[in-house]
Every structure is written in C-alpha cells, then in structure tokens.
Design an enzyme around this catalytic site. Sequence first.
Site, PDB file in Angstrom:
ATOM      1  N   ASP A  46      -0.804  -0.214  28.699  1.00 46.62           N
ATOM      2  CA  ASP A  46      -0.031  -1.240  28.949  1.00 46.62           C
ATOM      3  C   ASP A  46      -0.611  -2.628  28.013  1.00 46.62           C
ATOM      4  O   ASP A  46      -0.470  -4.044  27.927  1.00 46.62           O
ATOM      5  CB  ASP A  46       0.000  -1.851  30.313  1.00 46.62           C
ATOM      6  CG  ASP A  46      -1.295  -2.243  30.763  1.00 46.62           C
ATOM      7  OD1 ASP A  46      -2.753  -2.082  30.638  1.00 46.62           O
ATOM      8  OD2 ASP A  46      -1.512  -2.812  31.677  1.00 46.62           O
ATOM      9  N   HIS A 249      -4.341   9.461   3.737  1.00 49.82           N
ATOM     10  CA  HIS A 249      -4.340   7.953   4.948  1.00 49.82           C
ATOM     11  C   HIS A 249      -4.784   8.344   5.270  1.00 49.82           C
ATOM     12  O   HIS A 249      -5.631   8.178   6.370  1.00 49.82           O
ATOM     13  CB  HIS A 249      -2.425   8.465   5.737  1.00 49.82           C
ATOM     14  CG  HIS A 249      -1.549   8.003   4.646  1.00 49.82           C
ATOM     15  ND1 HIS A 249      -0.585   8.290   5.430  1.00 49.82           N
ATOM     16  CD2 HIS A 249      -1.334   7.604   3.750  1.00 49.82           C
ATOM     17  CE1 HIS A 249       0.763   8.019   3.973  1.00 49.82           C
ATOM     18  NE2 HIS A 249      -0.229   7.503   3.048  1.00 49.82           N
ATOM     19  N   ASP A 266      -8.336   0.738  -0.813  1.00 54.17           N
ATOM     20  CA  ASP A 266      -7.077   0.700  -0.282  1.00 54.17           C
ATOM     21  C   ASP A 266      -6.538  -0.540   0.923  1.00 54.17           C
ATOM     22  O   ASP A 266      -6.340   0.426   1.933  1.00 54.17           O
ATOM     23  CB  ASP A 266      -6.115   1.744   0.031  1.00 54.17           C
ATOM     24  CG  ASP A 266      -4.315   1.778  -0.254  1.00 54.17           C
ATOM     25  OD1 ASP A 266      -3.893   0.593  -0.015  1.00 54.17           O
ATOM     26  OD2 ASP A 266      -3.566   2.660  -0.210  1.00 54.17           O
ATOM     27  N   ASP A 277      -0.865  -5.774  -1.738  1.00 49.84           N
ATOM     28  CA  ASP A 277      -1.258  -3.913  -1.301  1.00 49.84           C
ATOM     29  C   ASP A 277      -1.900  -3.842  -2.755  1.00 49.84           C
ATOM     30  O   ASP A 277      -1.432  -3.178  -3.717  1.00 49.84           O
ATOM     31  CB  ASP A 277       0.100  -2.636  -1.242  1.00 49.84           C
ATOM     32  CG  ASP A 277      -0.037  -1.959  -1.168  1.00 49.84           C
ATOM     33  OD1 ASP A 277      -1.783  -1.303  -0.585  1.00 49.84           O
ATOM     34  OD2 ASP A 277       0.593  -0.279  -0.430  1.00 49.84           O
ATOM     35  N   HIS A 361       1.859  12.365  -4.471  1.00 49.72           N
ATOM     36  CA  HIS A 361       2.882  11.245  -3.740  1.00 49.72           C
ATOM     37  C   HIS A 361       3.536   9.967  -5.488  1.00 49.72           C
ATOM     38  O   HIS A 361       3.099  10.747  -5.949  1.00 49.72           O
ATOM     39  CB  HIS A 361       1.584  10.581  -3.015  1.00 49.72           C
ATOM     40  CG  HIS A 361       0.768   9.575  -4.047  1.00 49.72           C
ATOM     41  ND1 HIS A 361       1.038   8.609  -4.840  1.00 49.72           N
ATOM     42  CD2 HIS A 361      -0.324   9.630  -4.138  1.00 49.72           C
ATOM     43  CE1 HIS A 361      -0.173   8.210  -5.273  1.00 49.72           C
ATOM     44  NE2 HIS A 361      -0.750   9.111  -5.027  1.00 49.72           N
ATOM     45  N   HIS A 365       5.840   1.264  -5.189  1.00 46.50           N
ATOM     46  CA  HIS A 365       7.130   1.154  -3.580  1.00 46.50           C
ATOM     47  C   HIS A 365       7.487  -0.388  -3.578  1.00 46.50           C
ATOM     48  O   HIS A 365       6.181  -0.947  -4.276  1.00 46.50           O
ATOM     49  CB  HIS A 365       6.309   1.938  -2.520  1.00 46.50           C
ATOM     50  CG  HIS A 365       5.123   1.268  -1.639  1.00 46.50           C
ATOM     51  ND1 HIS A 365       5.284  -0.091  -1.314  1.00 46.50           N
ATOM     52  CD2 HIS A 365       4.361   1.636  -1.933  1.00 46.50           C
ATOM     53  CE1 HIS A 365       3.763  -0.287  -0.818  1.00 46.50           C
ATOM     54  NE2 HIS A 365       2.812   1.137  -1.541  1.00 46.50           N
ATOM     55  N   HIS A 372       6.504  -1.546   2.799  1.00 51.64           N
ATOM     56  CA  HIS A 372       6.541  -1.049   2.572  1.00 51.64           C
ATOM     57  C   HIS A 372       7.932  -1.232   2.245  1.00 51.64           C
ATOM     58  O   HIS A 372       8.926  -1.221   3.684  1.00 51.64           O
ATOM     59  CB  HIS A 372       6.638   0.982   2.703  1.00 51.64           C
ATOM     60  CG  HIS A 372       5.612   2.038   2.064  1.00 51.64           C
ATOM     61  ND1 HIS A 372       5.405   2.930   2.401  1.00 51.64           N
ATOM     62  CD2 HIS A 372       4.449   1.442   1.883  1.00 51.64           C
ATOM     63  CE1 HIS A 372       4.117   3.986   2.248  1.00 51.64           C
ATOM     64  NE2 HIS A 372       3.314   2.340   1.273  1.00 51.64           N
ATOM     65  N   GLU A 396       0.434   3.036  -8.607  1.00 50.85           N
ATOM     66  CA  GLU A 396      -0.380   3.218  -7.904  1.00 50.85           C
ATOM     67  C   GLU A 396      -0.794   4.915  -7.934  1.00 50.85           C
ATOM     68  O   GLU A 396      -0.204   5.871  -7.330  1.00 50.85           O
ATOM     69  CB  GLU A 396      -0.950   2.927  -6.404  1.00 50.85           C
ATOM     70  CG  GLU A 396       0.558   3.218  -5.601  1.00 50.85           C
ATOM     71  CD  GLU A 396       0.895   3.377  -4.179  1.00 50.85           C
ATOM     72  OE1 GLU A 396       0.048   4.095  -3.648  1.00 50.85           O
ATOM     73  OE2 GLU A 396       1.692   2.652  -4.558  1.00 50.85           O
ATOM     74  N   TYR A 400      -6.702  13.391  -6.635  1.00 47.40           N
ATOM     75  CA  TYR A 400      -7.515  13.646  -6.350  1.00 47.40           C
ATOM     76  C   TYR A 400      -7.702  15.173  -5.881  1.00 47.40           C
ATOM     77  O   TYR A 400      -6.768  15.944  -5.475  1.00 47.40           O
ATOM     78  CB  TYR A 400      -6.223  13.738  -4.274  1.00 47.40           C
ATOM     79  CG  TYR A 400      -5.676  11.978  -4.567  1.00 47.40           C
ATOM     80  CD1 TYR A 400      -6.670  11.043  -3.820  1.00 47.40           C
ATOM     81  CD2 TYR A 400      -4.281  12.237  -5.075  1.00 47.40           C
ATOM     82  CE1 TYR A 400      -6.034   9.687  -3.806  1.00 47.40           C
ATOM     83  CE2 TYR A 400      -4.006  11.316  -4.712  1.00 47.40           C
ATOM     84  CZ  TYR A 400      -4.737  10.221  -4.974  1.00 47.40           C
ATOM     85  OH  TYR A 400      -3.817   8.393  -4.692  1.00 47.40           O
ATOM     86  N   ARG A 424      -7.646   6.953  -6.772  1.00 47.12           N
ATOM     87  CA  ARG A 424      -5.984   5.632  -6.765  1.00 47.12           C
ATOM     88  C   ARG A 424      -6.531   4.522  -7.579  1.00 47.12           C
ATOM     89  O   ARG A 424      -7.708   3.330  -7.017  1.00 47.12           O
ATOM     90  CB  ARG A 424      -5.775   5.686  -5.614  1.00 47.12           C
ATOM     91  CG  ARG A 424      -4.843   5.395  -5.723  1.00 47.12           C
ATOM     92  CD  ARG A 424      -3.250   5.325  -4.262  1.00 47.12           C
ATOM     93  NE  ARG A 424      -3.765   5.245  -3.110  1.00 47.12           N
ATOM     94  CZ  ARG A 424      -4.542   6.055  -2.211  1.00 47.12           C
ATOM     95  NH1 ARG A 424      -5.201   6.972  -2.875  1.00 47.12           N
ATOM     96  NH2 ARG A 424      -4.783   5.282  -1.143  1.00 47.12           N
ATOM     97  N   GLU A 426      -4.446   0.569  -7.648  1.00 47.23           N
ATOM     98  CA  GLU A 426      -2.653  -0.154  -7.324  1.00 47.23           C
ATOM     99  C   GLU A 426      -3.276  -1.687  -7.807  1.00 47.23           C
ATOM    100  O   GLU A 426      -4.182  -1.715  -7.427  1.00 47.23           O
ATOM    101  CB  GLU A 426      -3.034   0.365  -6.268  1.00 47.23           C
ATOM    102  CG  GLU A 426      -1.656  -0.008  -5.576  1.00 47.23           C
ATOM    103  CD  GLU A 426      -1.353  -0.110  -4.128  1.00 47.23           C
ATOM    104  OE1 GLU A 426      -0.006   0.324  -3.404  1.00 47.23           O
ATOM    105  OE2 GLU A 426      -1.837  -0.057  -3.158  1.00 47.23           O
TER     106      GLU A 426
END
Length: 445
Positions: A46, A249, A266, A277, A361, A365, A372, A396, A400, A424, A426
Amino acid sequence: MVTTPLELHPPLPAEEYAERRRRFMAALGSGTAIFTSAPHAYLHADVEAGYRQDGNLFYLTGLNEPSAVAVFAPHHAEHQFVLFVLPKDLEKEVWTGYRVGPESAPELYGCDAAFPLEQLDEKLPEYVEGATHIYYHPSRDEEMNQRIYRLWQKMLNLRQRKGYGPTVLADVNPLIHPLRMVKSPVELERIRHAVAIAAKAHIHAQETTQPGMFEYEIQAGMEAIFRQQGGAPAYPSIVASGANACILHYGDNIRQTQDGDLVLIDAGCGWGCYNSDITRTFAVNGRMTTPQKLIYDLVLKAQLAAINVVKPGVPYDQIHKTAVRVLVEGLIDLGLLTGDAEEIANEKDEKQQKYRPYYMHRTGHWLGLDVHDAGIYYQEKESATLLAPGQVFTIEPGLYIGPHTQPMEGQPAIPDEFRGIGVRIEDDILVTETGCEVLSAAVPK
C-alpha cells in the site's frame, strides 16, 4: 523558512490555461469531453509512488491532484468547464496531503463550476445530453472507463425518448494531441530548464566517472543534481556499463565499471511537470578502443545527419530514414552487413530488416509534459506528420552488439572485438522557423 513546491515550480499563468481551453473547445465543437486524473501508482503493497497527473488533464487545467475529473461542454448554457474533485477533509489531508476542494477550485483553476467527485454520476448527464459526441480516452482506471461506457449507454437509451443526445463515443486524443504537439513560449521555458539541469548532471558524470565505480554511484551523483535544482528523474535513469548498454531499458544499475568499458547513460530531469531526455555514451577511462570508437563515430554520424534534416515541412519519418541509411552504410563498411545499402535501409518488413539485430528502435519521440509526449507520428498510413515550429522531440540513434546478438541469415558473423558494445546518443530538439535548435547541445558528445 520552508520552500514550497509552488515556489520551486511556479504555476503557469492562468491565461496560458485559458488559451489552451479556448483552442481545445473550438476543436471540440458540439461535443463533450471528459478527462480523468491518473490513478495512483504503487511501489509495493500500500506504499504509493510519487503522484504524477495525466498529461491531458494537466495541460488543460494545471490541476495536479488525484481522483479528479474535468468536463468540457462548449454547448452548455452556463458551465463550459467543470471540475469534479474530492471534498475537503482535514482529517484525511493530515495523512495524504492538501485537497483543493470544490469550493476553491473555480478561483484556483478557472472552472465555471466544481462539484464533489461523488456527484459525478448524478451531474455528468447534464453536460452530455446536449452534445453530439462524447469524447474520452480510456485510462488505466478501469472503473472510470466502465462509468463512461455506462453513461454512453444511458444517453443512447434516453435519446430514443428525447430525440437528441450523443450517439458517438470517440477518442479525445485526436483533438487535444495536435494542440500539445506545438509548445508555447512558457512551455519551452520549462523544457529548457529541465534540459539545463540534466545537462549539468551529464557533464558531472562525464567528469567524475572512473573505472571501479558502480553504476549506481554514477546515478546517485546525477540524480543529486536533479534534486538540488528542484527537479526529479523524468524516468528511471539508465546507467549501463559494458554489455549492459546493449539492454535498451536496463535499469538495475548495479554493475561495477571496469577499465576499458563504455558507459551509456540515459537520464533526463523533470522540472515543473516538463521533461528532458538525454543519452550520452563515453569511455569510463576516457579512452575508447578502436572498435568502440568505430561504432561510436558511426552513431554520431547518423545522429548529426538526422539533426541536419530537421526543419519545418519535413516529414517526421525522414529523421529515422536518414539515421538508418547512415547506419546501414557504416555497418556495410565495417563488415557487419552485406548487400545493397539502399535496399537494406528501405526494407519495411521489420522481420526482414537486416540491420535490426543492431538497431531495433525508432530514432526519437515527442517530448514535453510526458517523456514520450502526446502527438501522432503519422496522419494516416504512409503519411508522416510534417514538422512545424514549436515541436520538441528527441533524436537518438544507437547500435547494440550484445554478447548474444545474432546477425540475420546470410549476413556476416560478428567479430569478437565488436561484441559487448552498445552506443546511443540522444539530444532534445526544437523545431524553429528556419531549422532546429539542439536544446541539449551543452552536453559534450
């Protein structure tokens, strides 16, 4: 002296929200739009996570309170903008924080009327019956989704007897997202501030990272700067060293960096409900190996080429196409792909894209109230949104090459020296009248 959130993040001028509502209700016409607040998120059991309002509701009202509903009914004789909020309850506010209450909402948020949330089912038909459409976007609050669906069913039944009322339940996003895509001057001020804080944090990471540091130590140093400047992480920060950079991610941030590693960071800052970002990749010891440099330089070349095409009137997908073409040509030069560059870059079937094991990817965005952010990328099939001044988005590209990456059938084997390299880069981009501005240019790359 105690500093309040309002002092750190002054509310936007009331005129800003009034102008947004004016433009939205002009698009709404004879419909009624209903926006519900974001539900609480929970860390465990909770224990609630920090609250973050639904972007659409916040954009039109500035209200950052849970358990609220905003209704817009331009056709209503008295109340075109109505809020439903939790009633004041001093005992509960001791535990969960200040509530606006329906008594104060009109003065604070400019609504024509405000009611306790418990009256929603009773009052809502009044603001819907004169509409031709009900506009609503399903939320993560399934109970609210069902309430709106039941309302629509009720109005359909009433229409049989009254001869008027809404017959259509439609998505509201196509009406509000075009408005959110173009940022106002005050929005750009907030985005610039969020970018500036994140830039300080990235520069600090580049200047202080050394072999042997744990990823979470780097993360802590950056997020301390976010907090010191009155901001917070815009999303879970990614600090990925070595082969972890090949996990898009990655979020554990627990590995100890090693001499010879690259580290991909990132991390963006949220400030005043607007976000940055930024991603940078650099050598932990300050010196890239030759394979690392080859991959890094290729990603940088692709990013700079993509940035270079940004100007008003350019189709949004041209950014991605440009980056892909540069990456494909470079991968062919490096011996990681073979074939005709144009044919490979233009392959539309994702399952047949020979570059996809290395770049899986899109190239960016929209960015704003949400990381996003609201906005459509295609007006219809094969017709990309055209860039316009005031739009903000990321660019970006990345490559990889993980320890277990497998090339497509018929493509060259991956040399061992490229294994474990993830890069990467960005930046946050603003479309201007004549081209673009790289908002995050202060961060070295």
